[in-house]
Design a protein around this motif. Structure first.
Motif, PDB file in Angstrom:
ATOM      1  N   ALA A 112      36.396  45.371  59.785  1.00  0.00           N
ATOM      2  CA  ALA A 112      37.426  44.644  58.762  1.00  0.00           C
ATOM      3  C   ALA A 112      36.701  44.619  57.429  1.00  0.00           C
ATOM      4  O   ALA A 112      37.199  44.524  56.319  1.00  0.00           O
ATOM      5  CB  ALA A 112      37.966  43.636  59.269  1.00  0.00           C
ATOM      6  N   ALA A 117      45.048  45.947  52.777  1.00  0.00           N
ATOM      7  CA  ALA A 117      43.611  46.316  53.019  1.00  0.00           C
ATOM      8  C   ALA A 117      43.351  46.309  54.418  1.00  0.00           C
ATOM      9  O   ALA A 117      42.554  47.140  55.034  1.00  0.00           O
ATOM     10  CB  ALA A 117      42.665  45.167  52.471  1.00  0.00           C
ATOM     11  N   HIS A 174      43.490  36.596  51.439  1.00  0.00           N
ATOM     12  CA  HIS A 174      42.138  36.727  50.933  1.00  0.00           C
ATOM     13  C   HIS A 174      42.121  36.510  49.581  1.00  0.00           C
ATOM     14  O   HIS A 174      42.966  36.515  49.289  1.00  0.00           O
ATOM     15  CB  HIS A 174      41.843  38.273  51.279  1.00  0.00           C
ATOM     16  CG  HIS A 174      40.432  38.851  51.006  1.00  0.00           C
ATOM     17  ND1 HIS A 174      39.872  39.081  49.834  1.00  0.00           N
ATOM     18  CD2 HIS A 174      39.368  39.280  51.934  1.00  0.00           C
ATOM     19  CE1 HIS A 174      38.591  39.307  49.819  1.00  0.00           C
ATOM     20  NE2 HIS A 174      38.492  39.670  51.220  1.00  0.00           N
ATOM     21  N   GLY A 176      39.525  49.821  44.700  1.00  0.00           N
ATOM     22  CA  GLY A 176      39.674  49.148  45.988  1.00  0.00           C
ATOM     23  C   GLY A 176      40.694  48.163  45.933  1.00  0.00           C
ATOM     24  O   GLY A 176      41.529  48.046  44.954  1.00  0.00           O
ATOM     25  N   THR A 177      40.961  47.440  46.973  1.00  0.00           N
ATOM     26  CA  THR A 177      42.289  46.476  46.969  1.00  0.00           C
ATOM     27  C   THR A 177      42.176  45.633  45.869  1.00  0.00           C
ATOM     28  O   THR A 177      43.000  45.129  45.207  1.00  0.00           O
ATOM     29  CB  THR A 177      42.147  45.787  48.383  1.00  0.00           C
ATOM     30  OG1 THR A 177      42.458  46.718  49.378  1.00  0.00           O
ATOM     31  CG2 THR A 177      43.323  44.861  48.577  1.00  0.00           C
TER      32      THR A 177
HETATM   33  C1  LIG Z   1      43.360  41.346  53.583  1.00  0.00           C
HETATM   34  C2  LIG Z   1      42.069  41.623  52.436  1.00  0.00           C
HETATM   35  N1  LIG Z   1      42.350  41.734  51.408  1.00  0.00           N
HETATM   36  C3  LIG Z   1      41.594  42.235  50.095  1.00  0.00           C
HETATM   37  C4  LIG Z   1      40.170  42.841  50.449  1.00  0.00           C
HETATM   38  C5  LIG Z   1      39.411  43.314  49.356  1.00  0.00           C
HETATM   39  O1  LIG Z   1      39.149  44.556  49.694  1.00  0.00           O
HETATM   40  P1  LIG Z   1      38.169  45.289  48.713  1.00  0.00           P
HETATM   41  O2  LIG Z   1      36.554  44.194  48.676  1.00  0.00           O
HETATM   42  O3  LIG Z   1      37.652  46.474  49.206  1.00  0.00           O
HETATM   43  O4  LIG Z   1      38.399  45.401  47.359  1.00  0.00           O
HETATM   44  C6  LIG Z   1      40.050  42.636  52.040  1.00  0.00           C
HETATM   45  C7  LIG Z   1      38.374  42.649  52.086  1.00  0.00           C
HETATM   46  O5  LIG Z   1      38.043  42.428  53.217  1.00  0.00           O
HETATM   47  C8  LIG Z   1      40.717  41.974  52.796  1.00  0.00           C
HETATM   48  O6  LIG Z   1      40.287  42.049  54.101  1.00  0.00           O
END
Ligand SMILES: Cc1ncc(COP(=O)(O)O)c(C=O)c1O
Length: 414
Positions: free
Chosen positions: A40, A210, A133, A103-104
């Protein structure tokens, strides 16, 4: 680490064949075979993805959408092929609805900044849930601060689900920003249902996908969402890649947040005009190698059966749940009916950090801490958890190794 015991998983699912495609699974950690249960946080990468990324650098390295020369054309074609792969994978209606991000986090920040400017006025409200998150909390806090809006929160039940009886929609709600799957609890949320309710009230919907992208078939048209963000690196793709899907009509109205090369149509010293979608939101040189790798990761997942992968991960989840619950004083945080292969737990008298360290000494990688969900930790009255998150290549034997490691850890730490 797998044996015949893995035949308890879905018939015909060849976990050995899958494992052979991940070079890292041959690594030893502290002299022990690696058991990787931190998917995850970031998933491991199949050889095909690693090869696609390095082949870009070795054979076609050039900038995209810029040159008339052969390499630039090839790089552009490879990048845009990845965009089409992703469009088709999430069933977007047009390829220009796919925006590449890092990324997200980047996708949601883009959404919050741009939608904030487009939609939010003093007194308006943004609705999120209590299991988000930090990436789907903080950008909205910033947007609310900038525009004088307020953040409203859907409460979480004891099992780790949205309390749908207490969704705080009002006539000032403008945006709903929710996760498809919780990274800490594993809960698969009823996003489609809530999006439908929001749409009736004219609320713009943003989904943090994500943790859904690596496990679920995503159909953005069926979900009915306006924006959907996910990370490439959690879905077997390279780090530094991500996607923000947006419904064309909304994207056309949203202002860009970053200025620079490639996102413009014309520039004078007085004023600039914007490029067409999706380039309006893609200022500067993108992570071309990563995007090509992400396209390959999606094609790789499609070559296997996502449903079979999900069923295998569910078998691992059920086995882990059953075995972990035999440990005295262990409590699982997140007991929703619908879950992906994520299991978070706390153990009376054992600190998650100490347990994670002991597991690491046995070659077992789990995540410990608040998992970037501090409000959710507060909701459950814990400072952190130990989290195991499964991928398609994990095995029942690995789960057994973790359970044995946890038992050993409990004996040492209590
Ligand atoms: C539910 C969720 N949202 C957002 C993110 C952020 O993702 P990233 O760090 O790839 O931008 C994560 C990362 O663990 C996540 O699990």
């Amino acid at each position: 680490m797998s044996t015949k015991a893995d035949t308890v998983t879905k018939k015909g699912y060849d976990v050995e064949e899958l494992r052979a495609q991940f070079p890292i699974l041959k690594e030893l950690v502290h002299g022990k075979p690696l058991v990787y249960f931190d998917n995850a946080a970031t998933s491991q990468k199949p050889r095909r993805v690693i090869k696609a990324e390095s082949a870009y650098y070795a054979t076609i390295n050039a900038n995209v959408h810029r040159g008339v020369h052969t390499l630039s054309t090839k790089a552009t074609e490879a990048q845009e092929a990845a965009r089409e792969t992703i469009r088709q994978h999430i069933n977007a209606s047009a390829v220009h609805e796919i925006i590449f991000t890092s990324g997200t986090t980047a996708g949601i920040n883009l959404a919050a900044t741009s939608l904030g400017q487009l939609l939010l006025k003093k007194g308006d409200e943004v609705v999120i849930s209590g299991m988000e998150h930090h990436s789907n909390i903080v950008p909205w806090q910033l947007a609310c601060e900038r525009h004088g809006a307020t953040l409203k929160v859907i409460p979480i039940t004891d099992s780790g689900e949205w309390d749908l009886k207490q969704v705080p929609f009002s006539d000032r709600s403008r945006i709903l920003a929710i996760s498809h799957v919780s990274n800490t609890l594993g809960t698969i949320n009823p996003v489609k249902k809530l999006i439908a309710q929001a749409k009736k009230k004219g609320i713009v919907t943003v989904v943090d996908g994500a943790q859904a992208a690596p496990h679920l078939k995503i159909d953005v048209q069926d979900l009915g969402c306006d924006l959907y963000a996910f990370s490439g690196h959690k879905a077997y793709g390279p780090t530094g890649t991500g996607v923000l899907y947006g419904r064309e009509e909304l994207l056309e109205r949203m202002p860009p947040c970053q200025g620079g090369g490639e996102m413009i149509d014309t520039v004078t010293l007085e004023k600039s005009t914007w490029a067409k979608l999706p380039f309006k939101f893609e200022a500067g040189t993108p992570h071309i190698a990563g995007i090509i790798g992400l396209g390959e990761a999606i094609r790789w997942m499609q070559d296997y059966d996502l449903d079979a992968m999900a069923a295998h991960e569910h078998t691992l989840l059920e086995h882990a749940t059953k075995e972990l619950l035999t440990i005295d004083g262990l409590r699982i945080i997140g007991t929703a009916k619908e879950k992906v292969g994520v299991i978070s737990f706390v153990i009376e008298g054992v600190h998650h950090y100490d347990l994670g360290t002991l597991l690491d000494q046995q070659g077992i990688a789990v995540r410990t801490g608040h998992h970037c969900t501090q409000p959710l930790m507060d909701r459950f009255g814990v400072s952190g958890t130990t989290r195991a998150s499964f991928a398609c290549f994990n095995t029942i034997m690995e789960v057994d190794a973790m359970v044995a490691g946890v038992k050993k850890g409990v004996k040492m730490l209590r």
